[in-house]
Each structure stands twice: as C-alpha cells, then as structure tokens.
Motif scaffolding. Structure first.
Motif, mmCIF file in Angstrom:
data_model
loop_
_atom_site.group_PDB
_atom_site.id
_atom_site.type_symbol
_atom_site.label_atom_id
_atom_site.label_comp_id
_atom_site.label_asym_id
_atom_site.label_seq_id
_atom_site.Cartn_x
_atom_site.Cartn_y
_atom_site.Cartn_z
ATOM 1 N N PHE A 1 7.622 8.434 1.203
ATOM 2 C CA PHE A 1 7.198 7.671 2.367
ATOM 3 C C PHE A 1 6.541 6.358 1.944
ATOM 4 C CE2 PHE A 1 4.021 6.814 5.752
ATOM 5 C CZ PHE A 1 4.901 6.587 6.794
ATOM 6 N N VAL A 2 5.731 6.401 0.900
ATOM 7 C CA VAL A 2 5.083 5.189 0.396
ATOM 8 C C VAL A 2 6.139 4.200 -0.099
ATOM 9 C CG1 VAL A 2 3.594 4.267 -1.426
ATOM 10 C CG2 VAL A 2 2.879 6.297 -0.150
ATOM 11 N N VAL A 3 7.132 4.682 -0.824
ATOM 12 C CA VAL A 3 8.220 3.825 -1.296
ATOM 13 C C VAL A 3 8.964 3.232 -0.102
ATOM 14 C CG1 VAL A 3 10.429 3.792 -2.532
ATOM 15 C CG2 VAL A 3 8.463 5.024 -3.498
ATOM 16 N N TYR A 4 9.253 4.060 0.892
ATOM 17 C CA TYR A 4 9.924 3.606 2.122
ATOM 18 C C TYR A 4 9.123 2.484 2.774
ATOM 19 C CZ TYR A 4 11.209 3.802 7.090
ATOM 20 O OH TYR A 4 11.572 3.483 8.374
ATOM 21 N N ALA A 5 7.812 2.657 2.874
ATOM 22 C CA ALA A 5 6.964 1.662 3.525
ATOM 23 C C ALA A 5 6.981 0.341 2.760
ATOM 24 C CB ALA A 5 5.538 2.183 3.652
ATOM 25 N N ILE A 6 6.901 0.416 1.445
ATOM 26 C CA ILE A 6 6.941 -0.806 0.635
ATOM 27 C C ILE A 6 8.276 -1.516 0.822
ATOM 28 C CG2 ILE A 6 7.019 -1.698 -1.731
ATOM 29 C CD1 ILE A 6 4.941 0.511 -2.436
ATOM 30 N N GLU A 7 9.360 -0.767 0.745
ATOM 31 C CA GLU A 7 10.694 -1.367 0.867
ATOM 32 C C GLU A 7 10.898 -2.013 2.236
ATOM 33 O OE1 GLU A 7 13.146 -1.762 -1.481
ATOM 34 O OE2 GLU A 7 11.581 -1.091 -2.846
ATOM 35 N N HIS A 8 10.466 -1.350 3.290
ATOM 36 C CA HIS A 8 10.649 -1.920 4.630
ATOM 37 C C HIS A 8 9.715 -3.092 4.885
ATOM 38 C CE1 HIS A 8 13.336 1.348 5.427
ATOM 39 N NE2 HIS A 8 13.618 0.812 6.592
ATOM 40 N N TYR A 9 8.494 -3.001 4.386
ATOM 41 C CA TYR A 9 7.553 -4.096 4.609
ATOM 42 C C TYR A 9 7.985 -5.343 3.840
ATOM 43 C CZ TYR A 9 3.157 -5.967 6.287
ATOM 44 O OH TYR A 9 2.209 -6.704 6.950
ATOM 45 N N LYS A 10 8.585 -5.163 2.666
ATOM 46 C CA LYS A 10 9.030 -6.335 1.904
ATOM 47 C C LYS A 10 10.161 -7.059 2.621
ATOM 48 C CE LYS A 10 12.477 -4.841 -1.426
ATOM 49 N NZ LYS A 10 12.815 -4.657 -2.816
ATOM 50 N N LEU A 11 10.985 -6.332 3.346
ATOM 51 C CA LEU A 11 12.038 -6.977 4.137
ATOM 52 C C LEU A 11 11.436 -7.825 5.248
ATOM 53 C CD1 LEU A 11 14.608 -4.043 4.456
ATOM 54 C CD2 LEU A 11 14.747 -6.047 2.958
ATOM 55 N N GLN A 12 10.330 -7.349 5.802
ATOM 56 C CA GLN A 12 9.676 -8.064 6.892
ATOM 57 C C GLN A 12 8.965 -9.325 6.398
ATOM 58 O OE1 GLN A 12 6.959 -5.783 9.380
ATOM 59 N NE2 GLN A 12 5.577 -7.521 9.371
ATOM 60 N N CYS A 13 8.275 -9.217 5.268
ATOM 61 C CA CYS A 13 7.451 -10.349 4.833
ATOM 62 C C CYS A 13 8.093 -11.207 3.752
ATOM 63 C CB CYS A 13 6.087 -9.851 4.363
ATOM 64 S SG CYS A 13 6.137 -8.927 2.831
ATOM 65 N N GLY A 14 9.169 -10.704 3.141
ATOM 66 C CA GLY A 14 9.873 -11.486 2.134
ATOM 67 C C GLY A 14 9.214 -11.546 0.773
ATOM 68 N N LYS A 15 8.219 -10.700 0.529
ATOM 69 C CA LYS A 15 7.565 -10.663 -0.781
ATOM 70 C C LYS A 15 8.255 -9.631 -1.665
ATOM 71 C CE LYS A 15 3.112 -12.131 0.883
ATOM 72 N NZ LYS A 15 1.712 -11.927 0.986
ATOM 73 N N PRO A 16 8.235 -9.840 -2.980
ATOM 74 C CA PRO A 16 8.831 -8.864 -3.891
ATOM 75 C C PRO A 16 8.086 -7.525 -3.852
ATOM 76 C CG PRO A 16 8.340 -10.935 -5.039
ATOM 77 C CD PRO A 16 7.725 -11.018 -3.680
ATOM 78 N N GLY A 17 8.816 -6.452 -4.119
ATOM 79 C CA GLY A 17 8.230 -5.119 -4.100
ATOM 80 C C GLY A 17 7.055 -4.963 -5.043
ATOM 81 N N ARG A 18 7.151 -5.550 -6.242
ATOM 82 C CA ARG A 18 6.045 -5.459 -7.207
ATOM 83 C C ARG A 18 4.775 -6.091 -6.663
ATOM 84 N NH1 ARG A 18 7.163 -4.422 -12.859
ATOM 85 N NH2 ARG A 18 9.393 -4.135 -13.146
ATOM 86 N N HIS B 1 4.070 9.228 9.683
ATOM 87 C CA HIS B 1 5.488 9.590 9.702
ATOM 88 C C HIS B 1 5.916 9.954 11.119
ATOM 89 C CE1 HIS B 1 9.061 12.153 8.900
ATOM 90 N NE2 HIS B 1 9.308 11.188 8.038
ATOM 91 N N ALA B 2 5.070 10.668 11.817
ATOM 92 C CA ALA B 2 5.387 11.069 13.191
ATOM 93 C C ALA B 2 5.353 9.876 14.142
ATOM 94 C CB ALA B 2 4.409 12.138 13.669
ATOM 95 N N GLY B 3 4.521 8.875 13.833
ATOM 96 C CA GLY B 3 4.356 7.721 14.715
ATOM 97 C C GLY B 3 5.456 6.693 14.617
ATOM 98 N N GLY B 4 6.232 6.728 13.561
ATOM 99 C CA GLY B 4 7.322 5.777 13.410
ATOM 100 C C GLY B 4 6.918 4.511 12.696
ATOM 101 N N TRP B 5 7.932 3.709 12.355
ATOM 102 C CA TRP B 5 7.721 2.513 11.552
ATOM 103 C C TRP B 5 6.802 1.513 12.235
ATOM 104 C CZ3 TRP B 5 6.940 0.625 7.226
ATOM 105 C CH2 TRP B 5 6.986 -0.735 6.986
ATOM 106 N N GLY B 6 6.858 1.393 13.547
ATOM 107 C CA GLY B 6 6.007 0.430 14.254
ATOM 108 C C GLY B 6 4.529 0.674 14.003
#
Length: 78
Positions: free
Chosen positions: A16-33, A56-61
């Motif tokens: 879930f943490v990896v998922y959050a990083i990957e999705h947030y980087k798409l939103q903000c355009g910063k590298p994953g590292r 997780h139950a609340g969704g990505w928003g």
C-alpha cells in the motif's frame, strides 16, 4: 528459516505504501526517490503504514488528501 522468495514478499501495508508513492508521484511529477525521502522525513510512510486499514477502505482520494494535508502542515509544496 525464511526462504529468499518469502523475504521478497511485501506485506499488504508495504504494498500500500508503494502504491501511494507511485500514485502520488504521477500527481505531483516528482521522482519516486524524492517522494520516498519526503514521505520518510515528514512521517507520511509511518502514517500510511499505521493507518492502512482505514486509508485502504477510504480510497485514493482520502489518501491523497491526507498526504497533502500533512505536507501543508509542514509547509512543503506538493
């Protein structure tokens, strides 16, 4: 003794943490590292991991809003 394959398996919280990083980087355009460093520095990794069930139950928003709120509280532009 733990096997190599077992050691590679991530917990659902870690995935879930990896998922959050990957999705947030798409939103903000910063590298994953860079996001990993920021998330670590401001306690977001711990927050994601510790609150996995609710987030997780609340969704990505709700996850996205929570991350943005934490960063804003610390004065970090996301």
């Amino acid at each position: 003794m733990e096997t190599y394959k077992e050691a590679l398996l991530l917990s659902k919280e870690s995935e879930f943490v990896v998922y959050a990083i990957e999705h947030y980087k798409l939103q903000c355009g910063k590298p994953g590292r860079e996001l990993y460093r920021i998330f670590s520095q401001y306690g977001i990794l711990d927050w994601l991991y510790d609150n996995y069930d609710v987030l997780h139950a609340g969704g990505w928003g709700s996850v996205k809003d929570g991350i943005a709120r934490i960063l804003t509280d610390f004065g970090v532009k996301s």
